[in-house]
Design a protein around this motif. Structure first.
Motif, PDB file in Angstrom:
ATOM      1  N   CYS A  24       3.897  -3.760   5.123  1.00  0.00           N
ATOM      2  CA  CYS A  24       4.026  -4.300   3.764  1.00  0.00           C
ATOM      3  C   CYS A  24       5.233  -3.706   3.039  1.00  0.00           C
ATOM      4  O   CYS A  24       5.733  -4.288   2.090  1.00  0.00           O
ATOM      5  N   CYS A  62       0.841  -1.203   0.000  1.00  0.00           N
ATOM      6  CA  CYS A  62       0.000   0.000   0.000  1.00  0.00           C
ATOM      7  C   CYS A  62       0.874   1.251   0.000  1.00  0.00           C
ATOM      8  O   CYS A  62       2.087   1.176  -0.084  1.00  0.00           O
ATOM      9  N   HIS A 118      -0.680  -6.878   1.607  1.00  0.00           N
ATOM     10  CA  HIS A 118      -2.131  -6.874   1.777  1.00  0.00           C
ATOM     11  C   HIS A 118      -2.801  -7.789   0.763  1.00  0.00           C
ATOM     12  O   HIS A 118      -2.462  -7.775  -0.404  1.00  0.00           O
ATOM     13  N   CYS A 143       4.194   1.200   6.835  1.00  0.00           N
ATOM     14  CA  CYS A 143       3.352   0.008   6.916  1.00  0.00           C
ATOM     15  C   CYS A 143       4.227  -1.241   6.808  1.00  0.00           C
ATOM     16  O   CYS A 143       5.251  -1.222   6.123  1.00  0.00           O
TER      17      CYS A 143
HETATM   18 ZN   LIG Z   1       0.595  -1.678   3.710  1.00  0.00          ZN
END
Ligand SMILES: [Zn+2]
Length: 115
Positions: A44, A37, A51, A42
């Motif tokens: 990720c 994202c 995600h 984050c």
């Molecule tokens: Zn993320």
């Protein structure tokens, strides 16, 4: 021995099945993707789990160009059912085409017999 199902009965059953499936059919292949994202910091983006899965449909559009779209969560179940319905639809259409072929050949035979 019971008689084989009348072609007309079989035809009606197929046609109503085809109508039902055609109402919900979706053309394409399902795939699931995981994404990063845009949020700074984050997990990720730091090698953590991405995600997903996100459901995607891809298909060959006009001129054979592959295209596709992302399926929002709320449409996932209907999309999965729709893709399955497309497959069933192909099987029903093939069966119907077989009945059509037999009918045409039978008609040709009957016509030549009556000559
Ligand atoms: Zn993320």
């Amino acid at each position: 021995m019971p008689r084989a199902t009348e072609p007309s009965v079989q035809r009606r059953k197929l046609l109503s099945e085809i109508e039902r499936l055609a109402e919900v059919a979706i053309f394409g292949t399902l795939s699931e993707t995981y994404r990063t994202c845009g949020s700074a910091g984050c997990h990720c983006q730091a090698g953590g789990p991405k995600h997903g899965p996100h459901l995607n449909v891809s298909y060959r559009g006009e001129k054979g160009k592959t295209t596709g779209y992302y399926v929002p969560k709320g449409a996932e179940a209907a999309t999965r059912e729709g893709v399955a319905a497309w497959q069933e639809l192909q099987a029903c259409l093939r069966e119907l085409a077989e009945l059509n072929k037999e009918r045409n050949l039978r008609q040709a035979r009957e016509e030549s017999d009556s000559r």
